[in-house]
Design a protein around this motif. Structure first.
Motif, PDB file in Angstrom:
ATOM      1  N   PHE A  61      -1.446  -1.824   4.774  1.00 37.11           N
ATOM      2  CA  PHE A  61      -1.482  -2.187   3.352  1.00 37.11           C
ATOM      3  C   PHE A  61      -2.825  -1.939   2.679  1.00 37.11           C
ATOM      4  CE2 PHE A  61       2.145  -4.770   4.785  1.00 37.11           C
ATOM      5  CZ  PHE A  61       3.068  -4.459   3.801  1.00 37.11           C
ATOM      6  N   SER A  62      -3.915  -2.031   3.409  1.00 38.31           N
ATOM      7  CA  SER A  62      -5.236  -2.022   2.788  1.00 38.31           C
ATOM      8  C   SER A  62      -5.594  -0.669   2.169  1.00 38.31           C
ATOM      9  CB  SER A  62      -6.299  -2.398   3.818  1.00 38.31           C
ATOM     10  OG  SER A  62      -7.593  -2.288   3.244  1.00 38.31           O
ATOM     11  N   ARG A  63      -6.172  -0.740   0.986  1.00 37.22           N
ATOM     12  CA  ARG A  63      -6.663   0.459   0.307  1.00 37.22           C
ATOM     13  C   ARG A  63      -7.733   1.165   1.142  1.00 37.22           C
ATOM     14  NH1 ARG A  63      -5.677   1.031  -5.193  1.00 37.22           N
ATOM     15  NH2 ARG A  63      -7.577   2.305  -5.276  1.00 37.22           N
ATOM     16  N   GLN A  64      -8.391   0.423   1.999  1.00 40.27           N
ATOM     17  CA  GLN A  64      -9.432   1.015   2.832  1.00 40.27           C
ATOM     18  C   GLN A  64      -8.863   2.023   3.838  1.00 40.27           C
ATOM     19  OE1 GLN A  64     -11.092  -3.039   3.783  1.00 40.27           O
ATOM     20  NE2 GLN A  64     -13.034  -1.990   3.479  1.00 40.27           N
ATOM     21  N   TYR A  65      -7.541   1.957   4.068  1.00 43.31           N
ATOM     22  CA  TYR A  65      -6.885   2.894   4.990  1.00 43.31           C
ATOM     23  C   TYR A  65      -5.943   3.846   4.252  1.00 43.31           C
ATOM     24  CZ  TYR A  65      -8.695   0.117   8.835  1.00 43.31           C
ATOM     25  OH  TYR A  65      -9.539  -0.519   9.716  1.00 43.31           O
ATOM     26  N   ALA A  66      -6.185   4.021   2.946  1.00 39.17           N
ATOM     27  CA  ALA A  66      -5.292   4.851   2.121  1.00 39.17           C
ATOM     28  C   ALA A  66      -5.235   6.297   2.608  1.00 39.17           C
ATOM     29  CB  ALA A  66      -5.740   4.802   0.666  1.00 39.17           C
ATOM     30  N   GLU A  67      -6.308   6.783   3.216  1.00 42.11           N
ATOM     31  CA  GLU A  67      -6.351   8.167   3.686  1.00 42.11           C
ATOM     32  C   GLU A  67      -6.012   8.287   5.172  1.00 42.11           C
ATOM     33  OE1 GLU A  67      -6.789  10.462   1.399  1.00 42.11           O
ATOM     34  OE2 GLU A  67      -7.053   8.839  -0.076  1.00 42.11           O
ATOM     35  N   LYS A  68      -5.524   7.190   5.776  1.00 42.09           N
ATOM     36  CA  LYS A  68      -5.269   7.214   7.220  1.00 42.09           C
ATOM     37  C   LYS A  68      -3.805   6.935   7.552  1.00 42.09           C
ATOM     38  CE  LYS A  68      -9.847   6.188   9.060  1.00 42.09           C
ATOM     39  NZ  LYS A  68     -10.585   5.402  10.087  1.00 42.09           N
ATOM     40  N   GLY A  69      -2.928   7.343   6.675  1.00 44.49           N
ATOM     41  CA  GLY A  69      -1.505   7.126   6.922  1.00 44.49           C
ATOM     42  C   GLY A  69      -0.988   7.832   8.165  1.00 44.49           C
ATOM     43  N   THR A  70      -1.734   8.839   8.625  1.00 40.88           N
ATOM     44  CA  THR A  70      -1.289   9.599   9.802  1.00 40.88           C
ATOM     45  C   THR A  70      -1.199   8.735  11.062  1.00 40.88           C
ATOM     46  OG1 THR A  70      -3.596  10.266  10.154  1.00 40.88           O
ATOM     47  CG2 THR A  70      -2.154  11.816   8.965  1.00 40.88           C
ATOM     48  N   ILE A  71      -1.899   7.592  11.100  1.00 43.81           N
ATOM     49  CA  ILE A  71      -1.839   6.745  12.306  1.00 43.81           C
ATOM     50  C   ILE A  71      -0.467   6.089  12.456  1.00 43.81           C
ATOM     51  CG2 ILE A  71      -4.327   6.303  12.355  1.00 43.81           C
ATOM     52  CD1 ILE A  71      -3.860   3.595  11.106  1.00 43.81           C
ATOM     53  N   PHE A  72       0.349   6.171  11.419  1.00 41.88           N
ATOM     54  CA  PHE A  72       1.704   5.604  11.485  1.00 41.88           C
ATOM     55  C   PHE A  72       2.770   6.677  11.736  1.00 41.88           C
ATOM     56  CE2 PHE A  72      -0.671   2.372   9.203  1.00 41.88           C
ATOM     57  CZ  PHE A  72      -0.224   1.208   9.797  1.00 41.88           C
ATOM     58  N   GLU A  73       2.350   7.920  11.804  1.00 40.48           N
ATOM     59  CA  GLU A  73       3.318   8.994  12.030  1.00 40.48           C
ATOM     60  C   GLU A  73       3.983   8.832  13.395  1.00 40.48           C
ATOM     61  OE1 GLU A  73       1.406  12.737  11.510  1.00 40.48           O
ATOM     62  OE2 GLU A  73       1.319  12.572   9.318  1.00 40.48           O
ATOM     63  N   GLY A  74       5.306   9.036  13.421  1.00 41.79           N
ATOM     64  CA  GLY A  74       6.064   8.897  14.658  1.00 41.79           C
ATOM     65  C   GLY A  74       6.534   7.486  14.934  1.00 41.79           C
ATOM     66  N   LEU A  75       6.106   6.520  14.120  1.00 49.86           N
ATOM     67  CA  LEU A  75       6.502   5.123  14.300  1.00 49.86           C
ATOM     68  C   LEU A  75       7.634   4.774  13.331  1.00 49.86           C
ATOM     69  CD1 LEU A  75       2.945   3.536  14.672  1.00 49.86           C
ATOM     70  CD2 LEU A  75       4.511   4.243  16.493  1.00 49.86           C
ATOM     71  N   SER A  76       8.361   3.711  13.621  1.00 45.05           N
ATOM     72  CA  SER A  76       9.594   3.404  12.881  1.00 45.05           C
ATOM     73  C   SER A  76       9.346   3.205  11.390  1.00 45.05           C
ATOM     74  CB  SER A  76      10.272   2.153  13.474  1.00 45.05           C
ATOM     75  OG  SER A  76       9.465   1.002  13.286  1.00 45.05           O
ATOM     76  N   ILE A  77       8.235   2.592  11.019  1.00 44.02           N
ATOM     77  CA  ILE A  77       7.984   2.290   9.606  1.00 44.02           C
ATOM     78  C   ILE A  77       7.826   3.572   8.791  1.00 44.02           C
ATOM     79  CG2 ILE A  77       5.461   2.158   9.758  1.00 44.02           C
ATOM     80  CD1 ILE A  77       7.776  -0.195   7.745  1.00 44.02           C
ATOM     81  N   TRP A  78       7.402   4.656   9.443  1.00 39.91           N
ATOM     82  CA  TRP A  78       7.091   5.897   8.722  1.00 39.91           C
ATOM     83  C   TRP A  78       8.341   6.724   8.418  1.00 39.91           C
ATOM     84  CZ3 TRP A  78       2.832   5.540   6.361  1.00 39.91           C
ATOM     85  CH2 TRP A  78       2.183   6.642   5.820  1.00 39.91           C
ATOM     86  N   LYS A  79       9.479   6.260   8.941  1.00 40.14           N
ATOM     87  CA  LYS A  79      10.723   6.988   8.714  1.00 40.14           C
ATOM     88  C   LYS A  79      11.282   6.738   7.316  1.00 40.14           C
ATOM     89  CE  LYS A  79      11.932   6.829  13.619  1.00 40.14           C
ATOM     90  NZ  LYS A  79      12.847   6.243  14.637  1.00 40.14           N
ATOM     91  N   GLU A  81      10.749   6.514   3.305  1.00 44.66           N
ATOM     92  CA  GLU A  81       9.841   7.036   2.290  1.00 44.66           C
ATOM     93  C   GLU A  81       9.196   5.938   1.456  1.00 44.66           C
ATOM     94  OE1 GLU A  81       9.890  10.024  -1.584  1.00 44.66           O
ATOM     95  OE2 GLU A  81      11.627   9.939  -0.244  1.00 44.66           O
ATOM     96  N   LYS A  82       9.963   4.870   1.152  1.00 42.49           N
ATOM     97  CA  LYS A  82       9.393   3.817   0.289  1.00 42.49           C
ATOM     98  C   LYS A  82       8.209   3.135   0.957  1.00 42.49           C
ATOM     99  CE  LYS A  82      12.321  -0.186   1.477  1.00 42.49           C
ATOM    100  NZ  LYS A  82      13.159  -1.261   0.913  1.00 42.49           N
ATOM    101  N   TYR A  83       8.222   3.087   2.293  1.00 37.77           N
ATOM    102  CA  TYR A  83       7.081   2.485   2.985  1.00 37.77           C
ATOM    103  C   TYR A  83       5.929   3.467   3.120  1.00 37.77           C
ATOM    104  CZ  TYR A  83       9.674  -1.747   3.811  1.00 37.77           C
ATOM    105  OH  TYR A  83      10.350  -2.924   3.621  1.00 37.77           O
ATOM    106  N   ARG A  84       6.236   4.745   3.211  1.00 39.56           N
ATOM    107  CA  ARG A  84       5.151   5.731   3.203  1.00 39.56           C
ATOM    108  C   ARG A  84       4.395   5.664   1.872  1.00 39.56           C
ATOM    109  NH1 ARG A  84       9.125   9.133   5.599  1.00 39.56           N
ATOM    110  NH2 ARG A  84       9.332  10.398   3.698  1.00 39.56           N
ATOM    111  N   ARG A  85       5.134   5.413   0.788  1.00 40.75           N
ATOM    112  CA  ARG A  85       4.490   5.280  -0.529  1.00 40.75           C
ATOM    113  C   ARG A  85       3.697   3.985  -0.652  1.00 40.75           C
ATOM    114  NH1 ARG A  85       9.625   6.944  -2.562  1.00 40.75           N
ATOM    115  NH2 ARG A  85       9.956   4.818  -3.334  1.00 40.75           N
ATOM    116  N   LEU A  86       4.107   2.972   0.094  1.00 39.54           N
ATOM    117  CA  LEU A  86       3.463   1.656   0.003  1.00 39.54           C
ATOM    118  C   LEU A  86       2.151   1.606   0.774  1.00 39.54           C
ATOM    119  CD1 LEU A  86       3.963  -1.234  -1.105  1.00 39.54           C
ATOM    120  CD2 LEU A  86       5.130  -1.757   1.039  1.00 39.54           C
ATOM    121  N   GLN A  87       2.027   2.458   1.779  1.00 39.95           N
ATOM    122  CA  GLN A  87       0.852   2.390   2.666  1.00 39.95           C
ATOM    123  C   GLN A  87      -0.446   2.624   1.883  1.00 39.95           C
ATOM    124  OE1 GLN A  87      -1.388   4.991   4.074  1.00 39.95           O
ATOM    125  NE2 GLN A  87      -2.400   3.338   5.227  1.00 39.95           N
ATOM    126  N   GLY A  88      -1.425   1.757   2.150  1.00 38.37           N
ATOM    127  CA  GLY A  88      -2.759   1.918   1.583  1.00 38.37           C
ATOM    128  C   GLY A  88      -2.885   1.619   0.110  1.00 38.37           C
TER     129      GLY A  88
END
Length: 560
Positions: A61-79, A81-88
């Protein structure tokens, strides 16, 4: 190629960036977000992934990790789209009270101030933003290690307001191990004063904070609302008996078995299940603690990994000074039987020594006992819990605890056991008096202990020690019916080549002139009440049954 296992790493970003072994728990993000709850308190035993999950929430959720969404790739939450948009996309305040373990009030409060100051340091960029007035920037600069208690209590609320003003979005607050300082305050005797400080801090941060969107807190225990969360009506509490998030903390059996396959140990599933299975969250069974599983996957050796990670000082203190009835229930648990007890899942630390039922709540919250069933009785639907010991690993924890009670005379305790097994009464007397002298005061630690209850507490602690020391050779039973009465202790040999034993304990009465008279009275009672009956029914001949009378007077013991 299997992932490397990093033991103890609790930083989600580091785990993912370095491709360490990780069991996907990101569905917790979805479950929590869709719950819509304002403030969620989740209690789980230690080493169950609470800190890693909180770090995961922060990274997501943190804005401090807005550019690090790749750490969630391959995990269930990243499947989705609405949560990919919510990240960071959220301002986040992330804190942990795990290190607040001071032995006095002043140092504990100072430690919390240091943690709050560190939270401000993570957002030091705020001081340069033009949207803040000079007065607001000056207030930020006043958050130092030397700030007043009142300033500290309002600091997280104020930080929320600054982040809300800058980003135009209310904040998320994640507080890990909220109850660690509360337990330390109770153990070290500054509970009342410290609870007052924490109550004001929590009320300002979670109750009267208009800049807060949602919050998650984790801990081991559910401390009563009256103690620290007064009037916090929007608090959702998830305990070990709740169904919510049941598979989000700890490993499910499917996850454990998949991991064993992954690391080339499919044949170890039954053994791992026997040792590490047994935790229950709500109606969800077969939960394993991650600490033991990850250590086992790395070391490939059966060890009590989880049980060895805590001194259990508070639990040991409470059980050692517990009543005879509670120690009898402990005996049943160690003998792998179920008990049925009533308790409140809320823990009021100030009442722990007065209300023994609270100890069961503490043992369940800590993971040492599991709830097999809950029955609601009467018009008020009071909950009655069927409890059992969790697994072999927690049996070892209790065993080590009982041994520690005799630490002041451990060598003599072991020598007494040898003398008992060998039938050496002279040596038994020598060592038992040393043991009693060294440990009696520990078993008389209750606030309302009487002269008469002192040997009773000691004797039942001693029985628990016997359960540990001779369990491979004997079945140890106490206070059960046999013949025409209830014996104190019977040792039933698992191999009939050994002698059975009956131990009867008596406190010297005023009309008895000597301890020897009391011993004879104890021995006579064994005969008169025919305590041999149970043993004879098992096929043990009378000549293979030893009788011992233990007479107590103060800290003196005579065995005959």
């Amino acid at each position: 190629m299997t992932s490397a296992i990093s033991i103890g790493k609790q930083d989600f970003a580091s785990l993912r960036e370095n491709h360490y072994f990780y069991v996907d728990k990101t569905d917790f993000i979805r479950q929590w977000w869709e719950s819509g709850d304002d403030i969620t308190l989740i209690t789980r035993p230690r080493r169950f992934g609470k800190t890693l999950n909180m770090s995961m929430l922060n990274c997501f959720f943190s804005r401090q990790y807005a550019e690090k969404g790749t750490i969630f790739e391959g995990l269930s939450i990243w499947k989705q789209e609405k949560y990919r948009r919510l990240q960071g996309t959220y301002p986040v305040i992330f804190l942990s009270f795990a290190d607040v373990k001071q032995n006095n009030y002043q140092d504990a409060v100072q430690k919390i101030k240091n943690i709050i100051v560190d939270a401000y340091r993570q957002h030091r960029y705020l001081e340069q933003e033009e949207c803040f007035t000079q007065n607001e920037k000056q207030q930020m600069l006043e958050i130092t290690e030397k700030m007043s208690d009142v300033t500290a209590q309002d600091a997280l609320k104020n930080l929320s307001s600054y982040l809300n003003l800058l980003y135009g979005k209310k904040v998320l607050i994640f507080l890990d191990e909220y109850d660690t300082p509360m337990q330390e305050a109770y153990i070290h005797g500054y509970w009342d004063e410290f609870a007052g400080f924490m109550r004001s801090l929590f009320n300002a941060t979670f109750k009267t904070n208009p800049y807060l969107d949602r919050a998650v807190m984790t801990g081991i225990t559910r401390i009563s609302k009256e103690s620290v969360f007064s009037d916090l009506n929007n608090l959702t509490v998830i305990t070990t008996t709740s169904d919510a998030y049941a598979d989000c903390f700890g490993f499910t059996e499917e996850e454990v078995f998949q991991s064993l396959d992954q690391f080339g140990m499919p044949e170890k599933k039954d053994l791992v299940k026997q040792w590490y299975d047994g935790f229950c969250f709500g109606t969800h069974r077969d939960i394993y603690n991650p600490w033991s599983i990850t250590n086992y996957l790395k070391e490939k050796k059966l060890r009590p990994y989880w049980a060895a990670t805590s001194s259990n000082g508070l639990i040991s203190k409470l059980l050692q000074s517990a009543s005879v009835n509670m120690k009898e229930e402990l005996e049943k648990l160690i003998n792998r039987q179920q008990i049925v007890v009533n308790f409140d899942e809320q823990i009021i630390f100030g009442q722990l020594e007065q209300d023994e039922s609270a100890v069961w709540s503490l043992l369940v919250a800590s993971g040492y006992l599991k709830v097999e069933e809950i029955e609601y009785r009467g018009l008020t639907l009071e909950p009655w819990y069927s409890l059992s010991i969790t697994n072999l690993e927690t049996v070892s924890m209790f065993s080590n605890m009982f041994k520690s009670w005799f630490a002041a005379a451990s060598a003599n305790y072991n020598e007494f056991i040898k003398a008992l097994l060998n039938g050496d009464v002279k040596a038994m007397n020598l060592y038992m008096n040393d043991i009693a002298l060294a440990t009696f005061s520990n078993f008389d630690a209750g606030k309302h202990a009487s002269e008469r209850s002192q040997p009773e507490r000691f004797y039942h602690g001693f029985v628990l020690g016997l359960l540990v020391e001779v369990r491979d050779l004997y079945e140890v039973r106490s206070n059960r019916e046999s013949g025409y009465g209830r014996y104190d202790v019977i040792l039933i040999p698992r191999n009939l080549d050994r002698d059975a034993m009956i131990l009867e304990f008596k406190v010297k009465e005023t009309e008895e002139k000597t301890l020897q008279e009391t011993v004879q009275k104890a021995l006579a009672q064994i005969e008169i009440k025919k305590y041999d009956a149970e043993l004879k029914e098992r096929g043990i001949p009378k000549e293979r049954i030893r009788h011992y009378g233990f007479a107590f007077e103060g800290k003196k013991v005579l065995i005959g």
